[in-house]
Design an enzyme around this catalytic site. Structure first.
Site, PDB file in Angstrom:
ATOM      1  CB  ILE A  46      79.873 -40.146 -48.032  1.00 59.22           C
ATOM      2  CG1 ILE A  46      80.178 -38.665 -48.215  1.00 59.22           C
ATOM      3  CG2 ILE A  46      78.519 -40.410 -47.453  1.00 59.22           C
ATOM      4  CD1 ILE A  46      79.221 -37.899 -49.083  1.00 59.22           C
ATOM      5  CG  ASN A  72      89.845 -38.362 -57.049  1.00 60.95           C
ATOM      6  OD1 ASN A  72      90.237 -39.498 -57.308  1.00 60.95           O
ATOM      7  ND2 ASN A  72      89.013 -38.123 -56.030  1.00 60.95           N
ATOM      8  CE  LYS A 108      86.176 -42.615 -47.523  1.00 61.77           C
ATOM      9  NZ  LYS A 108      87.435 -41.919 -47.824  1.00 61.77           N
ATOM     10  CB  CYS A 119      87.295 -46.557 -54.927  1.00 66.10           C
ATOM     11  SG  CYS A 119      87.985 -45.701 -56.351  1.00 66.10           S
ATOM     12  N   GLY A 171      83.476 -35.493 -45.726  1.00 58.57           N
ATOM     13  CA  GLY A 171      82.912 -34.839 -46.909  1.00 58.57           C
ATOM     14  C   GLY A 171      82.721 -33.359 -46.703  1.00 58.57           C
ATOM     15  N   GLY A 172      83.610 -32.558 -47.302  1.00 50.02           N
ATOM     16  CA  GLY A 172      83.393 -31.114 -47.374  1.00 50.02           C
ATOM     17  C   GLY A 172      83.710 -30.321 -46.129  1.00 50.02           C
TER      18      GLY A 172
HETATM   19  C1  SIN Z   1      91.301 -43.289 -56.133  1.00 55.12           C
HETATM   20  O1  SIN Z   1      92.444 -43.681 -55.882  1.00 55.12           O
HETATM   21  O2  SIN Z   1      90.841 -43.412 -57.255  1.00 55.12           O
HETATM   22  C2  SIN Z   1      90.467 -42.682 -55.054  1.00 55.12           C
HETATM   23  C3  SIN Z   1      90.168 -43.649 -53.989  1.00 55.12           C
HETATM   24  C4  SIN Z   1      88.728 -43.625 -53.571  1.00 55.12           C
HETATM   25  O3  SIN Z   1      87.916 -42.876 -54.114  1.00 55.12           O
HETATM   26  O4  SIN Z   1      88.370 -44.414 -52.701  1.00 55.12           O
END
Ligand code: SIN
Length: 302
Positions: free
Chosen positions: A189, A69, A163, A128, A241-242
């Site tokens: 993570i 994403n 985070k 992010c 994660g996963g």
């Molecule tokens: C996003 O909104 O792009 C994802 C947020 C993230 O990866 O922390």
């Protein structure tokens, strides 16, 4: 009788299962539904100072072994989001407000507003991997992390979780900077920087080209990061994660996590994943003669 109660510093959770930021957490209705399942807490969508549309589509795709994403931190802005948080009846669990900013001042404003909305803890998104000026762009500098955490700590009285990203040389150095700034826990993570190219069009599929990879494929990366962070700091760790099954939770806890977050697992299993994880963890603990989940934290280090 098996006890799943865990503590993230002084935030007590009825079990170690938390909804990760970014999935089913844009509105009060979906977060309430998750809290009615066996999740002990939900993390909100990451919220910034102002409304953002995020990146253009396509922003999401499923790959063979995980999800990719690049949403680009879409959110309604902190002033609009307050009404969503206030609609959640958190008798069933805790609410963790995720925030992102581009500097110390933005984090201070966001954290004070989130605290006033009534969240139980804050998660600072310093990880992010694909939003210019935010997340990882500032979350790879230990001094910046330290300054932000220190300032937020002085602005609010609720626990602060940080985070972190795996897309760095030394995540332990960043975890130590957060701990020294006064963080109450590390969340590890966030997604792994990744890309998919369509070989017919010869172009990257995501409009942003690069995104963050999550799901089953990244579990060993999460486990390794949690394991290393556990040896570097004293504050609790929340593993992400996963995770799709009870054994994954046990593995994260043995690596050093005091709780876990589940995101992509909902895509594969639906929201009933929280009940499935609870049943599977209790079964494993019963079969292996463990009564209290806390006994398992970090046992892989002994
Ligand atoms: C996003 O909104 O792009 C994802 C947020 C993230 O990866 O922390």
């Amino acid at each position: 009788m098996v006890s799943l109660t865990t503590c993230i510093n002084n935030l007590e959770l009825k079990n170690p299962f938390i909804l990760a930021s970014g999935i089913m957490d844009e509105d009060a209705g979906s977060m309430k539904r998750i809290l009615q399942e066996d999740a002990a807490a939900v993390v909100t969508k990451s919220i910034g100072l102002h409304e953002r549309n995020g990146h253009s589509n396509p922003t999401f795709l499923e790959l063979e072994h995980g999800l990719l994403n690049a949403m680009g931190l879409p959110n309604p802005g902190i002033d609009s989001y307050g009404s969503e948080i206030k609609k959640i009846n958190n008798d069933n669990g805790k609410i963790i407000g995720s925030i992102f900013g581009s500097n110390v001042e933005e984090f201070e404003i966001l954290s004070e507003k989130m605290q006033n909305y009534g969240v139980n803890a804050l998660e600072l998104n310093l990880s992010c991997p694909h939003a210019k000026g935010y997340g990882l762009e500032i979350g790879q500098d230990p001094e910046e992390i330290n300054k932000i955490v220190r300032a937020v700590k002085q602005s609010v009285s609720i626990p602060i979780f940080v985070k972190l990203s795996p897309n760095v040389n030394d995540i332990c150095m960043l975890a130590k900077a957060a701990e020294q700034g006064g963080a109450d826990a590390i969340v590890a993570i966030n997604t792994v920087k990744a890309m998919k190219i369509d070989i017919e069009t010869k172009r990257p599929i995501l409009a942003n080209k690069i995104g963050g990879y999550s799901g089953k494929a990244i579990k060993p990366i999460g486990i390794r990061n949690v394991y290393e962070i556990f040896e570097a700091i004293k504050i609790p760790i929340i593993g992400v994660g996963g995770i799709t099954k009870g054994e994954d939770v046990i593995e994260y806890i043995m690596a050093g996590a005091s709780a876990v977050q589940v995101g992509s697992g909902i895509y594969y299993n639906g929201i009933q994943i929280f009940t499935q994880l609870k049943e599977q963890v209790i079964k494993w603990m019963t079969q292996n003669n463990y009564q209290n989940i806390k006994e398992l934290i970090g046992v892989a280090h002994k």
